[in-house]
Design a protein around this motif. Structure first.
Motif, PDB file in Angstrom:
ATOM      1  N   HIS A 154      90.843  -8.749  42.997  1.00  0.00           N
ATOM      2  CA  HIS A 154      90.081  -9.036  44.476  1.00  0.00           C
ATOM      3  C   HIS A 154      90.921 -10.050  45.001  1.00  0.00           C
ATOM      4  O   HIS A 154      91.460 -10.876  44.266  1.00  0.00           O
ATOM      5  CB  HIS A 154      88.901  -9.334  44.263  1.00  0.00           C
ATOM      6  CG  HIS A 154      87.919  -7.945  43.632  1.00  0.00           C
ATOM      7  ND1 HIS A 154      87.280  -7.271  44.430  1.00  0.00           N
ATOM      8  CD2 HIS A 154      87.768  -7.795  42.340  1.00  0.00           C
ATOM      9  CE1 HIS A 154      86.704  -6.296  43.703  1.00  0.00           C
ATOM     10  NE2 HIS A 154      86.947  -6.490  42.639  1.00  0.00           N
TER      11      HIS A 154
ATOM     12  N   SER B 169      79.328 -14.039  47.802  1.00  0.00           N
ATOM     13  CA  SER B 169      80.414 -13.157  47.554  1.00  0.00           C
ATOM     14  C   SER B 169      81.934 -13.743  46.987  1.00  0.00           C
ATOM     15  O   SER B 169      82.488 -14.268  48.042  1.00  0.00           O
ATOM     16  CB  SER B 169      80.409 -12.096  48.771  1.00  0.00           C
ATOM     17  OG  SER B 169      81.511 -11.476  48.639  1.00  0.00           O
ATOM     18  N   GLY B 170      82.221 -13.723  45.834  1.00  0.00           N
ATOM     19  CA  GLY B 170      83.412 -14.187  45.651  1.00  0.00           C
ATOM     20  C   GLY B 170      83.589 -15.618  45.491  1.00  0.00           C
ATOM     21  O   GLY B 170      84.598 -16.017  45.410  1.00  0.00           O
TER      22      GLY B 170
ATOM     23  N   PRO C   8      79.616  -6.132  54.451  1.00  0.00           N
ATOM     24  CA  PRO C   8      79.730  -5.234  53.438  1.00  0.00           C
ATOM     25  C   PRO C   8      79.869  -3.672  53.847  1.00  0.00           C
ATOM     26  O   PRO C   8      80.963  -3.303  53.384  1.00  0.00           O
ATOM     27  CB  PRO C   8      78.222  -5.222  52.628  1.00  0.00           C
ATOM     28  CG  PRO C   8      77.805  -6.898  52.782  1.00  0.00           C
ATOM     29  CD  PRO C   8      78.304  -6.899  54.098  1.00  0.00           C
TER      30      PRO C   8
ATOM     31  N   ASP D 250      84.322 -17.322  56.317  1.00  0.00           N
ATOM     32  CA  ASP D 250      84.220 -17.852  55.108  1.00  0.00           C
ATOM     33  C   ASP D 250      85.000 -19.277  54.821  1.00  0.00           C
ATOM     34  O   ASP D 250      84.684 -20.225  54.428  1.00  0.00           O
ATOM     35  CB  ASP D 250      84.622 -16.783  53.730  1.00  0.00           C
ATOM     36  CG  ASP D 250      83.866 -15.756  53.868  1.00  0.00           C
ATOM     37  OD1 ASP D 250      82.459 -15.917  54.154  1.00  0.00           O
ATOM     38  OD2 ASP D 250      84.055 -14.712  52.981  1.00  0.00           O
TER      39      ASP D 250
ATOM     40  N   ARG E 233      82.251  -0.880  46.936  1.00  0.00           N
ATOM     41  CA  ARG E 233      81.860  -1.643  47.916  1.00  0.00           C
ATOM     42  C   ARG E 233      80.189  -1.068  48.422  1.00  0.00           C
ATOM     43  O   ARG E 233      79.464  -2.020  48.722  1.00  0.00           O
ATOM     44  CB  ARG E 233      82.585  -1.759  49.307  1.00  0.00           C
ATOM     45  CG  ARG E 233      84.077  -2.318  48.641  1.00  0.00           C
ATOM     46  CD  ARG E 233      85.179  -2.441  50.057  1.00  0.00           C
ATOM     47  NE  ARG E 233      86.323  -3.266  49.351  1.00  0.00           N
ATOM     48  CZ  ARG E 233      87.407  -3.422  50.181  1.00  0.00           C
ATOM     49  NH1 ARG E 233      87.454  -2.887  51.307  1.00  0.00           N
ATOM     50  NH2 ARG E 233      88.405  -4.180  49.411  1.00  0.00           N
TER      51      ARG E 233
ATOM     52  N   GLY F 285      77.932  -2.329  46.051  1.00  0.00           N
ATOM     53  CA  GLY F 285      77.750  -3.634  46.093  1.00  0.00           C
ATOM     54  C   GLY F 285      76.552  -4.139  47.183  1.00  0.00           C
ATOM     55  O   GLY F 285      76.089  -5.092  47.270  1.00  0.00           O
TER      56      GLY F 285
END
Length: 330
Positions: free
Chosen positions: A23, A76-77, A205, A258, A324, A327
C-alpha cells in the motif's frame, strides 16, 4: 528465447505480487500550532500498515516538554497522536528531530503555525532527520516541499501507475499517447484543484474502489483489442483517460488532504504538488516506453504471452476492488 520469456514472466509476477501486498506509504505529518508564549498544540500522524506502526516520533531540544493528550487513534493507513508542548523559550530557532527516521524510508512533512500568524512548511528525510525551525517559510521552500510530495505520491501510488500503464498498452502511436496522457493530466488536475479548494468532493473509500474498477475495465479493453475487437478505449483513449482522470483527481486530493496544506500558501502548494505528480507521471511513462521498446523484439504478438500483462493487471486491480469494498465496513 524461452529463457527470456521466463525471466520476463517471473519479473512481472513478482511485480504484481508486490503491488498486491503493498500500500502507498504516505509521509508522516507533524503539525505544530502555537497557543500562547509557552504552549504549542502538536498533532503527530505516523504511517501504519495494519497493526504495524512505524516507531518514529518527534523530539525537541532541552527546555521543551512534550505531554501526550488523550489516546492515540487509528485512521486509514496511520495512527494519530495529540500532544501539548511546553517550552521556556521560543520554538523558533530550536532544533527538532524525528527519532528513528533514519531507519525507515519515510519522509516527514512539518507544518508550524506561530502565534504571530507566520507559518512554515518543510520536509525531513531519512538522511536528514533533524532541522532548525525557521521563523518563516519561503515560497521556494513551500514549492520544493510540495513538488517532492507530488512526485513521491504518484511513484508510490501503484493504482494510478497501473492505470497509466494500461493506457500506454492500449494506445497506439506517439501522438495519440501524448493526447491521452494530456487528457488524463488535465482531468485529474481539475478535480484535484476543486477538491483541495473545497469546491467539490467525493467520499474517499468509494472513489478508491472505483479507481480500482477503472483499471479492471482497461485490462478487459486490452484483451478485447488483442482479440481484434475495436473498443472505445482503443479508438478514443483520450476520452476514457479524461473521464477516469476526473475520478483519479479525487484520489490525489484525498492524499493531499491527509498531508495538509499551508493555509497561507494554498495556491502555491496545490500547484507545485500537481507539478510533482506530473513529473513523476512523465518519468513513469518514459520508463515504460523505454522498457517496451527493449522487450518488443522478444515478445511475440500472438499466443498466450501477450495476455499475461492484461490478466495480471486485471487480477491485481480486482483484488484492490474487493479489498476496498470490504473496507467500507471495516
Amino acid at each position: 528465447m524461452t529463457r527470456i520469456y521466463n525471466i520476463f514472466l517471473f519479473a512481472f509476477v513478482l511485480l504484481c505480487s508486490t503491488m498486491v501486498k503493498a500500500h502507498e506509504i504516505r509521509p508522516a505529518y507533524l503539525q505544530i500550532v502555537q497557543q500562547d508564549e509557552t504552549h504549542y498544540q502538536i498533532l503527530w500522524k505516523v504511517p501504519a500498515m495494519g497493526d504495524m506502526v512505524l516507531k518514529i516520533y518527534p523530539s525537541f531540544e532541552d527546555g521543551f516538554q512534550l505531554q501526550e493528550t488523550g489516546l492515540a487513534r487509528p485512521v486509514s493507513g496511520a495512527m494519530i497522536h495529540n500532544y501539548t508542548l511546553i517550552g521556556n523559550r521560543q520554538l523558533e530557532g530550536s532544533r527538532i528531530e524525528i527519532v528513528n527516521l533514519n531507519k525507515t524510508m519515510v519522509d516527514v512533512l512539518v507544518n508550524v503555525t506561530y502565534l504571530n500568524g507566520e507559518k512554515i512548511s518543510l520536509m525531513l528525510h531519512p538522511d536528514s532527520a533533524s532541522t532548525l525551525l525557521p521563523g518563516k517559510s519561503s515560497k521556494w521552500q513551500v514549492a520544493k516541499t510540495y513538488t517532492l510530495l507530488g512526485v513521491e505520491h504518484i511513484l508510490l501510488g501503484f493504482d494510478h501507475l497501473l492505470f497509466v500503464l494500461a493506457l500506454i498498452i492500449i494506445t497506439v502511436g506517439f501522438k495519440k499517447l501524448l493526447k491521452t496522457i494530456t487528457a488524463f493530466t488535465l482531468a485529474h488536475s481539475i478535480t484535484l484543484s476543486f477538491s483541495a479548494l473545497g469546491l467539490a468532493s467525493l467520499p474517499g473509500p468509494p472513489v478508491e474502489a472505483v479507481i480500482a474498477l477503472s483499471i479492471v475495465f482497461l485490462a478487459l479493453e486490452i484483451l478485447k483489442l488483442q482479440q481484434g475487437k475495436p473498443t472505445l478505449t482503443s479508438e478514443k483513449p483520450w476520452l476514457v483517460a479524461f473521464v477516469f482522470g476526473l475520478l483519479h483527481g479525487f484520489g490525489f486530493a484525498g492524499a493531499l488532504t491527509d498531508i495538509g496544506l499551508p493555509q497561507t500558501e494554498i495556491p502555491l502548494a496545490l500547484a507545485t504538488f500537481n507539478i510533482g505528480v506530473e513529473l513523476g507521471q512523465i518519468l513513469f511513462v518514459l520508463a515504460v516506453v523505454a522498457i517496451g521498446y527493449l522487450i518488443k523484439s522478444v515478445i511475440p504478438k500472438k499466443g498466450w504471452i501477450p495476455k499475461v500483462l492484461p490478466y495480471g493487471i486485471g487480477s491485481v486491480a480486482m483484488f484492490w476492488t474487493i479489498e476496498r469494498v470490504i473496507g467500507f465496513w471495516g
